[in-house]
Write an enzyme that holds these catalytic residues in place. Structure first.
Site, PDB file in Angstrom:
ATOM      1  N   GLY A 143       1.052  -0.861  -0.009  1.00  0.00           N
ATOM      2  CA  GLY A 143       0.341   0.234   0.267  1.00  0.00           C
ATOM      3  C   GLY A 143       1.124   1.247  -0.515  1.00  0.00           C
ATOM      4  N   PHE A 144      -0.208   2.273   0.067  1.00  0.00           N
ATOM      5  CA  PHE A 144       0.778   3.221   0.692  1.00  0.00           C
ATOM      6  C   PHE A 144       1.916   3.386   1.083  1.00  0.00           C
ATOM      7  N   ILE A 145       0.956   3.802   2.644  1.00  0.00           N
ATOM      8  CA  ILE A 145       2.426   4.135   3.546  1.00  0.00           C
ATOM      9  C   ILE A 145       3.584   2.149   3.789  1.00  0.00           C
ATOM     10  N   GLY A 146       3.226   1.165   3.673  1.00  0.00           N
ATOM     11  CA  GLY A 146       3.850   0.711   3.400  1.00  0.00           C
ATOM     12  C   GLY A 146       4.744  -0.027   3.028  1.00  0.00           C
ATOM     13  N   TYR A 167     -15.190   3.434   8.828  1.00  0.00           N
ATOM     14  CA  TYR A 167     -13.384   2.711   8.502  1.00  0.00           C
ATOM     15  C   TYR A 167     -13.007   3.710  10.297  1.00  0.00           C
ATOM     16  N   LYS A 184     -10.661   1.212  12.854  1.00  0.00           N
ATOM     17  CA  LYS A 184      -9.409   1.077  13.525  1.00  0.00           C
ATOM     18  C   LYS A 184      -9.860   1.173  15.222  1.00  0.00           C
ATOM     19  N   ILE A 228      -3.891 -10.917   6.309  1.00  0.00           N
ATOM     20  CA  ILE A 228      -3.810 -10.844   8.403  1.00  0.00           C
ATOM     21  C   ILE A 228      -4.418 -11.540   8.993  1.00  0.00           C
ATOM     22  N   THR A 285      -4.297   5.623  13.385  1.00  0.00           N
ATOM     23  CA  THR A 285      -5.017   7.310  12.308  1.00  0.00           C
ATOM     24  C   THR A 285      -5.568   7.866  13.634  1.00  0.00           C
ATOM     25  N   ASP A 286      -5.467   9.363  13.524  1.00  0.00           N
ATOM     26  CA  ASP A 286      -5.955  10.132  13.905  1.00  0.00           C
ATOM     27  C   ASP A 286      -7.557  10.043  13.852  1.00  0.00           C
ATOM     28  N   GLU A 287      -8.195   9.736  12.990  1.00  0.00           N
ATOM     29  CA  GLU A 287      -9.803   9.881  13.232  1.00  0.00           C
ATOM     30  C   GLU A 287     -10.431   9.049  14.126  1.00  0.00           C
ATOM     31  N   LEU A 343      -2.505  -7.761  -1.661  1.00  0.00           N
ATOM     32  CA  LEU A 343      -2.986  -7.404  -2.531  1.00  0.00           C
ATOM     33  C   LEU A 343      -4.999  -6.992  -3.725  1.00  0.00           C
ATOM     34  N   ARG A 393     -19.864  14.133   2.177  1.00  0.00           N
ATOM     35  CA  ARG A 393     -19.625  13.111   2.654  1.00  0.00           C
ATOM     36  C   ARG A 393     -20.169  12.880   4.225  1.00  0.00           C
ATOM     37  N   GLY A 400     -21.576  12.258   8.019  1.00  0.00           N
ATOM     38  CA  GLY A 400     -20.599  12.272   8.735  1.00  0.00           C
ATOM     39  C   GLY A 400     -19.264  13.398   9.294  1.00  0.00           C
TER      40      GLY A 400
HETATM   41  P1  NAD Z   1      -3.967   1.522   2.000  1.00  0.00           P
HETATM   42  O1  NAD Z   1      -5.268   1.309   1.695  1.00  0.00           O
HETATM   43  O2  NAD Z   1      -2.346   2.618   0.149  1.00  0.00           O
HETATM   44  O3  NAD Z   1      -2.952  -0.355   1.773  1.00  0.00           O
HETATM   45  C1  NAD Z   1      -3.640  -1.120   2.376  1.00  0.00           C
HETATM   46  C2  NAD Z   1      -2.582  -2.133   1.902  1.00  0.00           C
HETATM   47  O4  NAD Z   1      -2.806  -3.106   3.246  1.00  0.00           O
HETATM   48  C3  NAD Z   1      -2.643  -2.711   0.714  1.00  0.00           C
HETATM   49  O5  NAD Z   1      -1.079  -3.093  -0.002  1.00  0.00           O
HETATM   50  C4  NAD Z   1      -4.075  -3.772   0.764  1.00  0.00           C
HETATM   51  O6  NAD Z   1      -3.553  -4.290  -0.188  1.00  0.00           O
HETATM   52  C5  NAD Z   1      -3.246  -4.655   1.959  1.00  0.00           C
HETATM   53  N1  NAD Z   1      -4.053  -4.939   2.728  1.00  0.00           N
HETATM   54  C6  NAD Z   1      -5.745  -4.837   2.852  1.00  0.00           C
HETATM   55  N2  NAD Z   1      -6.228  -5.538   3.200  1.00  0.00           N
HETATM   56  C7  NAD Z   1      -5.455  -6.940   3.676  1.00  0.00           C
HETATM   57  C8  NAD Z   1      -5.178  -7.664   4.283  1.00  0.00           C
HETATM   58  N3  NAD Z   1      -6.772  -8.307   4.901  1.00  0.00           N
HETATM   59  N4  NAD Z   1      -4.167  -8.922   4.451  1.00  0.00           N
HETATM   60  C9  NAD Z   1      -3.512  -8.401   4.171  1.00  0.00           C
HETATM   61  N5  NAD Z   1      -2.974  -7.686   3.437  1.00  0.00           N
HETATM   62  C10 NAD Z   1      -4.053  -6.389   2.852  1.00  0.00           C
HETATM   63  O7  NAD Z   1      -3.698   2.263   2.679  1.00  0.00           O
HETATM   64  P2  NAD Z   1      -2.565   3.046   3.783  1.00  0.00           P
HETATM   65  O8  NAD Z   1      -2.925   4.302   3.075  1.00  0.00           O
HETATM   66  O9  NAD Z   1      -0.769   3.201   3.090  1.00  0.00           O
HETATM   67  O10 NAD Z   1      -2.196   3.021   5.490  1.00  0.00           O
HETATM   68  C11 NAD Z   1      -1.747   2.008   5.749  1.00  0.00           C
HETATM   69  C12 NAD Z   1      -2.698   1.484   7.798  1.00  0.00           C
HETATM   70  O11 NAD Z   1      -1.902   3.356   8.222  1.00  0.00           O
HETATM   71  C13 NAD Z   1      -3.876   1.839   7.645  1.00  0.00           C
HETATM   72  O12 NAD Z   1      -3.290   0.865   8.988  1.00  0.00           O
HETATM   73  C14 NAD Z   1      -4.024   3.043   7.638  1.00  0.00           C
HETATM   74  O13 NAD Z   1      -5.361   3.074   8.734  1.00  0.00           O
HETATM   75  C15 NAD Z   1      -3.297   3.934   8.612  1.00  0.00           C
HETATM   76  N6  NAD Z   1      -2.484   4.882   7.799  1.00  0.00           N
HETATM   77  C16 NAD Z   1      -3.330   5.543   7.301  1.00  0.00           C
HETATM   78  C17 NAD Z   1      -3.093   7.171   7.421  1.00  0.00           C
HETATM   79  C18 NAD Z   1      -2.649   7.730   6.101  1.00  0.00           C
HETATM   80  O14 NAD Z   1      -3.075   8.841   5.266  1.00  0.00           O
HETATM   81  N7  NAD Z   1      -3.337   7.022   4.762  1.00  0.00           N
HETATM   82  C19 NAD Z   1      -2.723   8.017   7.801  1.00  0.00           C
HETATM   83  C20 NAD Z   1      -3.099   7.637   9.230  1.00  0.00           C
HETATM   84  C21 NAD Z   1      -2.878   6.281   9.460  1.00  0.00           C
HETATM   85  O1  DAU Z   2      -6.844  11.319   8.983  1.00  0.00           O
HETATM   86  C1  DAU Z   2      -5.943  10.313   8.979  1.00  0.00           C
HETATM   87  C2  DAU Z   2      -7.106   9.665   7.606  1.00  0.00           C
HETATM   88  O2  DAU Z   2      -7.032  10.766   6.253  1.00  0.00           O
HETATM   89  C3  DAU Z   2      -6.367   7.623   7.192  1.00  0.00           C
HETATM   90  O3  DAU Z   2      -6.908   7.261   8.468  1.00  0.00           O
HETATM   91  C4  DAU Z   2      -7.382   7.094   5.927  1.00  0.00           C
HETATM   92  O4  DAU Z   2      -7.329   5.929   5.736  1.00  0.00           O
HETATM   93  C5  DAU Z   2      -6.743   8.460   4.635  1.00  0.00           C
HETATM   94  O5  DAU Z   2      -8.041   7.775   4.100  1.00  0.00           O
HETATM   95  C6  DAU Z   2      -7.461   9.447   5.300  1.00  0.00           C
HETATM   96  O6  DAU Z   2      -8.406  10.024   6.359  1.00  0.00           O
HETATM   97  P1  DAU Z   2      -9.510  11.017   5.067  1.00  0.00           P
HETATM   98  O7  DAU Z   2     -11.214  10.788   5.041  1.00  0.00           O
HETATM   99  O8  DAU Z   2      -9.041  12.098   5.963  1.00  0.00           O
HETATM  100  O9  DAU Z   2      -8.975  11.516   3.608  1.00  0.00           O
HETATM  101  P2  DAU Z   2      -9.393  11.448   2.408  1.00  0.00           P
HETATM  102  O10 DAU Z   2      -8.883  12.219   0.931  1.00  0.00           O
HETATM  103  O11 DAU Z   2     -10.725  10.848   1.731  1.00  0.00           O
HETATM  104  O12 DAU Z   2     -10.274  12.495   2.451  1.00  0.00           O
HETATM  105  C7  DAU Z   2      -9.498  14.218   2.795  1.00  0.00           C
HETATM  106  C8  DAU Z   2     -10.336  15.125   2.577  1.00  0.00           C
HETATM  107  O13 DAU Z   2     -10.377  15.213   1.440  1.00  0.00           O
HETATM  108  C9  DAU Z   2     -11.954  14.790   3.208  1.00  0.00           C
HETATM  109  O14 DAU Z   2     -12.250  16.212   3.912  1.00  0.00           O
HETATM  110  C10 DAU Z   2     -13.023  14.373   2.307  1.00  0.00           C
HETATM  111  C11 DAU Z   2     -12.300  14.868   1.015  1.00  0.00           C
HETATM  112  N1  DAU Z   2     -12.389  15.171   0.173  1.00  0.00           N
HETATM  113  C12 DAU Z   2     -11.620  13.495  -0.476  1.00  0.00           C
HETATM  114  C13 DAU Z   2     -12.261  13.110  -1.912  1.00  0.00           C
HETATM  115  C14 DAU Z   2     -11.929  11.612  -1.820  1.00  0.00           C
HETATM  116  C15 DAU Z   2     -12.806  15.587  -0.779  1.00  0.00           C
HETATM  117  O15 DAU Z   2     -13.253  17.104  -0.912  1.00  0.00           O
HETATM  118  N2  DAU Z   2     -13.248  15.298  -1.994  1.00  0.00           N
HETATM  119  C16 DAU Z   2     -13.101  14.000  -2.493  1.00  0.00           C
HETATM  120  O16 DAU Z   2     -13.149  13.718  -4.038  1.00  0.00           O
END
Ligand code: NAD
Ligand code: DAU
Length: 340
Positions: A10-13, A149, A153, A59, A123-125, A34, A272, A274
Protein backbone atom coordinates in the site's frame (compact mmCIF):
# COMPACT_ATOMS: atom_id res chain seq x y z
CA UNK A 1 16.10 -7.90 13.32
CA UNK A 2 13.51 -9.76 11.26
CA UNK A 3 10.34 -7.79 10.65
CA UNK A 4 6.92 -8.72 9.34
CA UNK A 5 5.51 -5.68 7.57
CA UNK A 6 1.83 -6.13 6.74
CA UNK A 7 0.19 -4.09 3.98
CA UNK A 8 3.58 -3.27 2.48
CA UNK A 9 2.18 -2.92 -1.05
CA UNK A 10 0.00 0.00 0.00
CA UNK A 11 0.86 3.67 0.09
CA UNK A 12 2.52 4.05 3.50
CA UNK A 13 3.74 0.45 3.79
CA UNK A 14 5.67 0.65 0.50
CA UNK A 15 7.30 3.94 1.55
CA UNK A 16 8.16 2.34 4.91
CA UNK A 17 9.80 -0.71 3.30
CA UNK A 18 11.81 1.58 1.02
CA UNK A 19 12.98 3.56 4.07
CA UNK A 20 13.95 0.37 5.95
CA UNK A 21 15.88 -1.13 3.06
CA UNK A 22 17.67 2.21 2.51
CA UNK A 23 18.64 2.80 6.12
CA UNK A 24 18.72 -0.49 8.04
CA UNK A 25 20.00 -4.03 7.72
CA UNK A 26 16.72 -5.66 8.76
CA UNK A 27 15.20 -8.67 7.02
CA UNK A 28 11.72 -7.79 5.83
CA UNK A 29 8.80 -10.04 5.03
CA UNK A 30 5.98 -8.13 3.35
CA UNK A 31 2.60 -9.82 3.85
CA UNK A 32 -0.02 -8.23 1.62
CA UNK A 33 -3.32 -9.46 0.23
CA UNK A 34 -3.02 -7.31 -2.93
CA UNK A 35 -6.50 -5.88 -2.61
CA UNK A 36 -7.36 -3.08 -5.05
CA UNK A 37 -5.11 -0.81 -2.92
CA UNK A 38 -2.08 -3.10 -3.00
CA UNK A 39 0.30 -2.51 -5.86
CA UNK A 40 3.34 -4.74 -6.30
CA UNK A 41 4.66 -2.30 -8.89
CA UNK A 42 5.30 0.24 -6.12
CA UNK A 43 8.16 -2.03 -4.94
CA UNK A 44 9.20 -3.56 -8.27
CA UNK A 45 12.72 -2.07 -8.06
CA UNK A 46 13.29 -3.79 -4.67
CA UNK A 47 12.01 -7.25 -5.59
CA UNK A 48 15.49 -8.80 -5.73
CA UNK A 49 16.86 -7.07 -2.65
CA UNK A 50 18.51 -9.76 -0.47
CA UNK A 51 16.76 -8.49 2.69
CA UNK A 52 13.27 -8.45 1.20
CA UNK A 53 10.62 -11.03 0.42
CA UNK A 54 6.97 -10.72 -0.56
CA UNK A 55 4.26 -13.12 0.61
CA UNK A 56 0.79 -12.79 -0.84
CA UNK A 57 -1.80 -13.46 1.82
CA UNK A 58 -4.30 -12.06 4.28
CA UNK A 59 -3.61 -11.04 7.84
CA UNK A 60 -6.71 -12.90 8.96
CA UNK A 61 -5.32 -16.19 7.58
CA UNK A 62 -4.42 -17.88 10.89
CA UNK A 63 -2.23 -20.67 9.51
CA UNK A 64 -0.20 -18.45 7.21
CA UNK A 65 0.24 -15.77 9.86
CA UNK A 66 1.29 -18.37 12.48
CA UNK A 67 3.93 -19.73 10.11
CA UNK A 68 5.32 -16.28 9.26
CA UNK A 69 5.29 -15.15 12.88
CA UNK A 70 7.62 -18.02 13.82
CA UNK A 71 10.18 -16.51 11.44
CA UNK A 72 10.25 -12.91 12.68
CA UNK A 73 11.01 -10.80 15.76
CA UNK A 74 8.75 -7.77 15.24
CA UNK A 75 5.64 -6.69 13.38
CA UNK A 76 4.63 -3.37 11.83
CA UNK A 77 0.96 -3.61 10.96
CA UNK A 78 -0.07 -1.31 8.12
CA UNK A 79 -2.55 -3.72 6.52
CA UNK A 80 -6.03 -2.23 6.50
CA UNK A 81 -8.95 -1.13 4.46
CA UNK A 82 -8.19 2.58 4.56
CA UNK A 83 -10.73 4.61 2.59
CA UNK A 84 -13.59 6.30 4.48
CA UNK A 85 -15.91 6.56 1.44
CA UNK A 86 -15.63 2.82 0.77
CA UNK A 87 -16.44 2.05 4.42
CA UNK A 88 -19.64 4.07 4.04
CA UNK A 89 -20.61 1.98 0.98
CA UNK A 90 -19.87 -1.36 2.68
CA UNK A 91 -18.12 -1.86 6.02
CA UNK A 92 -17.72 -5.64 5.93
CA UNK A 93 -14.14 -5.84 4.62
CA UNK A 94 -13.17 -3.17 7.17
CA UNK A 95 -14.34 -5.40 9.99
CA UNK A 96 -12.67 -8.50 8.54
CA UNK A 97 -9.29 -6.91 7.92
CA UNK A 98 -9.00 -4.09 10.43
CA UNK A 99 -10.64 -5.79 13.40
CA UNK A 100 -10.37 -9.56 12.91
CA UNK A 101 -7.05 -9.40 11.06
CA UNK A 102 -5.43 -7.38 13.84
CA UNK A 103 -6.56 -9.92 16.45
CA UNK A 104 -5.15 -12.79 14.37
CA UNK A 105 -1.79 -11.00 14.22
CA UNK A 106 -1.79 -10.34 17.98
CA UNK A 107 -2.65 -13.97 18.80
CA UNK A 108 0.01 -15.30 16.45
CA UNK A 109 2.65 -12.89 17.79
CA UNK A 110 1.96 -14.14 21.33
CA UNK A 111 1.84 -17.84 20.44
CA UNK A 112 5.06 -17.65 18.45
CA UNK A 113 6.79 -15.96 21.40
CA UNK A 114 8.14 -13.17 19.21
CA UNK A 115 10.91 -11.32 21.03
CA UNK A 116 10.49 -7.91 19.40
CA UNK A 117 7.75 -5.29 19.24
CA UNK A 118 4.27 -5.18 17.73
CA UNK A 119 3.76 -1.76 16.15
CA UNK A 120 0.15 -1.09 15.23
CA UNK A 121 -0.31 1.78 12.77
CA UNK A 122 -3.48 3.72 13.49
CA UNK A 123 -5.04 7.05 12.70
CA UNK A 124 -6.12 10.41 14.14
CA UNK A 125 -9.66 9.60 12.96
CA UNK A 126 -10.23 7.39 16.02
CA UNK A 127 -10.53 10.56 18.14
CA UNK A 128 -13.47 11.91 16.13
CA UNK A 129 -13.87 15.51 14.99
CA UNK A 130 -12.74 18.83 16.53
CA UNK A 131 -14.53 22.17 16.69
CA UNK A 132 -12.50 25.13 15.33
CA UNK A 133 -11.31 26.32 18.75
CA UNK A 134 -10.72 22.93 20.43
CA UNK A 135 -7.15 21.87 21.33
CA UNK A 136 -5.39 19.22 19.24
CA UNK A 137 -5.96 15.54 20.03
CA UNK A 138 -3.83 14.00 22.78
CA UNK A 139 -3.13 10.28 23.23
CA UNK A 140 -5.19 10.32 26.44
CA UNK A 141 -8.34 11.66 24.71
CA UNK A 142 -11.41 9.44 24.49
CA UNK A 143 -12.16 7.72 21.20
CA UNK A 144 -15.19 9.02 19.26
CA UNK A 145 -14.89 7.50 15.77
CA UNK A 146 -17.54 8.70 13.30
CA UNK A 147 -17.17 6.51 10.21
CA UNK A 148 -17.19 2.71 9.83
CA UNK A 149 -13.50 3.03 8.86
CA UNK A 150 -12.49 4.93 11.97
CA UNK A 151 -14.67 2.74 14.18
CA UNK A 152 -12.88 -0.35 12.82
CA UNK A 153 -9.49 1.29 13.45
CA UNK A 154 -10.53 2.28 16.99
CA UNK A 155 -11.59 -1.34 17.57
CA UNK A 156 -8.20 -2.60 16.44
CA UNK A 157 -6.45 -0.09 18.73
CA UNK A 158 -8.50 -1.40 21.66
CA UNK A 159 -7.63 -5.01 20.82
CA UNK A 160 -3.95 -4.01 20.85
CA UNK A 161 -4.38 -2.29 24.20
CA UNK A 162 -6.11 -5.40 25.58
CA UNK A 163 -3.23 -7.61 24.38
CA UNK A 164 -0.78 -5.34 26.23
CA UNK A 165 -2.85 -5.25 29.41
CA UNK A 166 -3.90 -8.92 29.48
CA UNK A 167 -0.83 -10.68 28.14
CA UNK A 168 1.90 -8.04 28.49
CA UNK A 169 2.37 -8.13 24.72
CA UNK A 170 4.93 -5.45 23.75
CA UNK A 171 2.53 -3.35 21.69
CA UNK A 172 3.16 0.23 20.51
CA UNK A 173 0.26 2.07 18.84
CA UNK A 174 0.88 4.99 16.49
CA UNK A 175 -1.83 7.42 15.37
CA UNK A 176 -1.09 9.69 12.46
CA UNK A 177 -2.85 12.44 10.56
CA UNK A 178 -3.41 12.65 6.77
CA UNK A 179 -0.43 11.43 4.76
CA UNK A 180 0.45 12.50 1.23
CA UNK A 181 3.35 11.71 -1.10
CA UNK A 182 4.48 9.21 -3.76
CA UNK A 183 2.57 5.95 -4.39
CA UNK A 184 -0.76 7.05 -2.84
CA UNK A 185 -3.73 5.37 -4.46
CA UNK A 186 -5.66 7.90 -6.56
CA UNK A 187 -8.89 7.64 -4.59
CA UNK A 188 -7.51 9.91 -1.82
CA UNK A 189 -7.82 13.70 -1.98
CA UNK A 190 -4.33 14.80 -3.04
CA UNK A 191 -3.50 12.23 -5.77
CA UNK A 192 -7.07 12.41 -7.07
CA UNK A 193 -6.87 16.19 -7.46
CA UNK A 194 -3.42 16.07 -9.09
CA UNK A 195 -4.46 13.40 -11.60
CA UNK A 196 -7.81 15.01 -12.39
CA UNK A 197 -5.96 18.29 -12.92
CA UNK A 198 -3.45 16.61 -15.25
CA UNK A 199 -6.25 14.86 -17.16
CA UNK A 200 -8.41 17.98 -17.50
CA UNK A 201 -11.22 16.56 -15.35
CA UNK A 202 -13.21 18.40 -12.68
CA UNK A 203 -11.92 18.42 -9.09
CA UNK A 204 -14.79 17.20 -6.85
CA UNK A 205 -14.89 19.02 -3.49
CA UNK A 206 -17.18 17.58 -0.83
CA UNK A 207 -19.54 20.04 0.90
CA UNK A 208 -18.13 23.55 1.38
CA UNK A 209 -14.46 22.46 1.18
CA UNK A 210 -13.76 23.97 4.60
CA UNK A 211 -13.05 20.67 6.38
CA UNK A 212 -9.62 20.78 7.97
CA UNK A 213 -7.00 18.05 7.92
CA UNK A 214 -3.47 18.02 9.33
CA UNK A 215 -1.15 17.04 6.47
CA UNK A 216 2.10 15.10 6.88
CA UNK A 217 4.56 14.00 4.22
CA UNK A 218 4.58 10.19 4.13
CA UNK A 219 8.30 9.87 4.85
CA UNK A 220 7.89 11.79 8.10
CA UNK A 221 5.21 9.30 9.15
CA UNK A 222 7.45 6.37 8.15
CA UNK A 223 10.30 7.80 10.23
CA UNK A 224 7.87 7.95 13.14
CA UNK A 225 6.88 4.28 12.69
CA UNK A 226 10.56 3.33 12.60
CA UNK A 227 11.21 5.31 15.80
CA UNK A 228 8.23 3.58 17.43
CA UNK A 229 9.69 0.20 16.41
CA UNK A 230 13.18 0.98 17.70
CA UNK A 231 12.52 3.24 20.67
CA UNK A 232 8.82 3.04 21.51
CA UNK A 233 7.81 2.46 25.14
CA UNK A 234 5.86 -0.82 25.37
CA UNK A 235 2.15 -0.14 25.84
CA UNK A 236 2.50 3.46 24.65
CA UNK A 237 0.43 5.35 22.08
CA UNK A 238 2.17 8.02 19.98
CA UNK A 239 0.47 10.73 17.91
CA UNK A 240 2.20 11.83 14.70
CA UNK A 241 1.20 14.82 12.61
CA UNK A 242 2.62 17.45 10.31
CA UNK A 243 1.67 20.49 12.43
CA UNK A 244 0.03 21.67 9.22
CA UNK A 245 -3.72 22.27 9.40
CA UNK A 246 -5.29 23.22 6.09
CA UNK A 247 -8.78 23.37 4.67
CA UNK A 248 -9.39 21.12 1.67
CA UNK A 249 -9.79 24.24 -0.47
CA UNK A 250 -6.34 25.46 0.59
CA UNK A 251 -4.81 22.12 -0.37
CA UNK A 252 -6.57 22.07 -3.74
CA UNK A 253 -5.56 25.67 -4.51
CA UNK A 254 -1.89 24.78 -3.84
CA UNK A 255 -2.13 21.89 -6.31
CA UNK A 256 -3.83 24.02 -8.97
CA UNK A 257 -1.19 26.70 -8.53
CA UNK A 258 1.69 24.25 -8.96
CA UNK A 259 0.04 22.78 -12.05
CA UNK A 260 -0.72 26.26 -13.42
CA UNK A 261 -4.46 25.49 -13.64
CA UNK A 262 -7.55 27.58 -13.00
CA UNK A 263 -9.88 27.32 -10.00
CA UNK A 264 -12.69 26.89 -12.50
CA UNK A 265 -11.79 23.20 -12.51
CA UNK A 266 -13.25 22.90 -8.99
CA UNK A 267 -16.70 21.41 -8.68
CA UNK A 268 -18.59 21.35 -5.36
CA UNK A 269 -20.35 18.01 -4.88
CA UNK A 270 -22.57 16.35 -2.27
CA UNK A 271 -20.91 16.09 1.13
CA UNK A 272 -19.61 12.84 2.64
CA UNK A 273 -22.11 11.55 5.26
CA UNK A 274 -20.80 12.11 8.81
CA UNK A 275 -17.90 14.14 7.37
CA UNK A 276 -15.45 15.01 10.18
CA UNK A 277 -14.87 18.75 10.30
CA UNK A 278 -11.39 19.07 11.71
CA UNK A 279 -8.42 16.97 12.87
CA UNK A 280 -5.33 18.26 14.67
CA UNK A 281 -2.61 16.35 16.51
CA UNK A 282 -0.64 17.13 19.65
CA UNK A 283 2.64 15.33 18.91
CA UNK A 284 4.58 16.42 21.99
CA UNK A 285 4.85 12.87 23.40
CA UNK A 286 6.49 11.50 20.23
CA UNK A 287 8.78 14.52 20.10
CA UNK A 288 9.84 13.97 23.71
CA UNK A 289 10.08 10.17 23.89
CA UNK A 290 11.03 9.25 20.33
CA UNK A 291 12.99 12.38 19.46
CA UNK A 292 10.78 12.55 16.36
CA UNK A 293 9.49 15.60 14.50
CA UNK A 294 8.10 16.21 11.02
CA UNK A 295 10.88 17.48 8.77
CA UNK A 296 9.18 18.18 5.44
CA UNK A 297 7.20 21.43 5.10
CA UNK A 298 3.88 21.30 3.25
CA UNK A 299 5.23 23.69 0.60
CA UNK A 300 8.15 21.38 -0.21
CA UNK A 301 6.17 18.16 0.24
CA UNK A 302 3.31 19.15 -2.05
CA UNK A 303 5.69 20.47 -4.71
CA UNK A 304 7.64 17.17 -4.65
CA UNK A 305 4.42 15.15 -4.66
CA UNK A 306 2.92 16.94 -7.66
CA UNK A 307 6.25 16.51 -9.47
CA UNK A 308 6.27 12.78 -8.61
CA UNK A 309 2.82 12.27 -10.17
CA UNK A 310 3.84 14.28 -13.23
CA UNK A 311 7.04 12.21 -13.61
CA UNK A 312 5.42 8.84 -12.82
CA UNK A 313 2.43 8.79 -15.14
CA UNK A 314 3.17 5.16 -15.93
CA UNK A 315 2.49 4.18 -12.28
CA UNK A 316 -0.95 5.79 -12.03
CA UNK A 317 -2.06 5.25 -15.61
CA UNK A 318 -1.70 1.49 -15.01
CA UNK A 319 -3.90 1.84 -11.93
CA UNK A 320 -6.58 3.71 -13.83
CA UNK A 321 -6.52 1.18 -16.69
CA UNK A 322 -6.45 -1.76 -14.21
CA UNK A 323 -3.22 -3.14 -15.75
CA UNK A 324 -1.40 -3.00 -12.42
CA UNK A 325 -3.50 -6.02 -11.43
CA UNK A 326 -1.68 -8.16 -14.04
CA UNK A 327 1.75 -7.60 -12.54
CA UNK A 328 1.41 -10.40 -9.98
CA UNK A 329 0.60 -12.99 -12.66
CA UNK A 330 3.49 -11.83 -14.81
CA UNK A 331 5.96 -12.00 -11.92
CA UNK A 332 4.68 -15.02 -9.99
CA UNK A 333 2.83 -17.00 -12.66
CA UNK A 334 -0.33 -17.24 -10.53
CA UNK A 335 -3.71 -15.58 -10.62
CA UNK A 336 -4.48 -12.88 -8.09
CA UNK A 337 -7.59 -14.69 -6.95
CA UNK A 338 -9.32 -11.53 -5.76
CA UNK A 339 -11.51 -9.09 -7.64
CA UNK A 340 -10.19 -5.51 -8.08
P1 NAD B 1 -3.56 1.59 1.61
O1 NAD B 1 -5.02 1.37 1.42
O2 NAD B 1 -2.82 2.37 0.59
O3 NAD B 1 -2.83 0.19 1.74
C1 NAD B 1 -3.34 -0.88 2.48
C2 NAD B 1 -2.56 -2.14 2.12
O4 NAD B 1 -3.06 -3.21 2.94
C3 NAD B 1 -2.73 -2.58 0.67
O5 NAD B 1 -1.50 -2.95 0.11
C4 NAD B 1 -3.66 -3.78 0.76
O6 NAD B 1 -3.46 -4.74 -0.27
C5 NAD B 1 -3.28 -4.34 2.12
N1 NAD B 1 -4.34 -5.14 2.74
C6 NAD B 1 -5.65 -4.81 2.84
N2 NAD B 1 -6.32 -5.80 3.47
C7 NAD B 1 -5.40 -6.75 3.78
C8 NAD B 1 -5.48 -8.00 4.44
N3 NAD B 1 -6.64 -8.49 4.91
N4 NAD B 1 -4.34 -8.72 4.61
C9 NAD B 1 -3.16 -8.26 4.12
N5 NAD B 1 -3.03 -7.09 3.47
C10 NAD B 1 -4.15 -6.34 3.31
O7 NAD B 1 -3.42 2.23 3.06
P2 NAD B 1 -2.37 3.33 3.58
O8 NAD B 1 -2.90 4.67 3.28
O9 NAD B 1 -1.01 2.93 3.15
O10 NAD B 1 -2.53 3.11 5.16
C11 NAD B 1 -1.73 2.14 5.83
C12 NAD B 1 -2.11 2.12 7.30
O11 NAD B 1 -1.92 3.40 7.87
C13 NAD B 1 -3.59 1.78 7.55
O12 NAD B 1 -3.66 0.97 8.69
C14 NAD B 1 -4.25 3.12 7.81
O13 NAD B 1 -5.35 2.98 8.65
C15 NAD B 1 -3.12 3.86 8.48
N6 NAD B 1 -3.12 5.33 8.31
C16 NAD B 1 -3.23 5.88 7.07
C17 NAD B 1 -3.18 7.28 6.93
C18 NAD B 1 -3.27 7.94 5.58
O14 NAD B 1 -3.35 9.17 5.52
N7 NAD B 1 -3.25 7.22 4.48
C19 NAD B 1 -3.04 8.08 8.07
C20 NAD B 1 -2.93 7.47 9.33
C21 NAD B 1 -2.96 6.09 9.43
O1 DAU C 1 -6.63 11.32 9.00
C1 DAU C 1 -6.00 10.13 8.62
C2 DAU C 1 -6.84 9.45 7.58
O2 DAU C 1 -6.68 10.21 6.38
C3 DAU C 1 -6.46 7.99 7.32
O3 DAU C 1 -6.71 7.25 8.50
C4 DAU C 1 -7.27 7.42 6.16
O4 DAU C 1 -6.83 6.11 5.87
C5 DAU C 1 -7.06 8.30 4.94
O5 DAU C 1 -7.87 7.84 3.89
C6 DAU C 1 -7.41 9.75 5.27
O6 DAU C 1 -8.83 9.91 5.51
P1 DAU C 1 -9.63 11.19 4.96
O7 DAU C 1 -11.05 10.83 4.87
O8 DAU C 1 -9.24 12.41 5.71
O9 DAU C 1 -8.92 11.29 3.50
P2 DAU C 1 -9.53 11.55 2.03
O10 DAU C 1 -8.36 11.71 1.13
O11 DAU C 1 -10.57 10.55 1.67
O12 DAU C 1 -10.24 12.96 2.21
C7 DAU C 1 -9.54 14.09 2.68
C8 DAU C 1 -10.52 15.25 2.74
O13 DAU C 1 -10.88 15.62 1.41
C9 DAU C 1 -11.81 14.93 3.45
O14 DAU C 1 -12.26 16.09 4.14
C10 DAU C 1 -12.77 14.59 2.33
C11 DAU C 1 -12.29 15.49 1.20
N1 DAU C 1 -12.47 14.98 -0.18
C12 DAU C 1 -12.00 13.73 -0.46
C13 DAU C 1 -12.15 13.21 -1.73
C14 DAU C 1 -11.62 11.81 -2.06
C15 DAU C 1 -13.07 15.77 -1.15
O15 DAU C 1 -13.47 16.91 -0.88
N2 DAU C 1 -13.19 15.25 -2.42
C16 DAU C 1 -12.77 14.00 -2.74
O16 DAU C 1 -12.94 13.57 -3.92
Amino acid sequence: MKILVTGGCGFIGSNFIRLLLDSRDYEITNLDALTYAGNLESLSDLEDHPNYRFVKGRIEDRDLVAELMRQVDSVVNFAAESHVDRSIQDASSFITTNVMGTQVLLDAFRRAGCKGVFVHVSTDEVYGSLAPDEPAFKETDSLYPNSPYSASKASSDLLCRAAWKTFGLPVVITRCSNNYGPYQFPEKLIPLMIINGLEGRKLPVYGDGQNIRDWIFVLDHCRGCLAALEKGRKGAIYNFGGRCEKTNMEVIRSILEILGLSEEMIEFVKDRPGHDRRYAMDTSLAMRELDWRPEVSFERGIEDTVKWYVDNRYWWERIISGQYRNYYRVQYGKDLGVKP
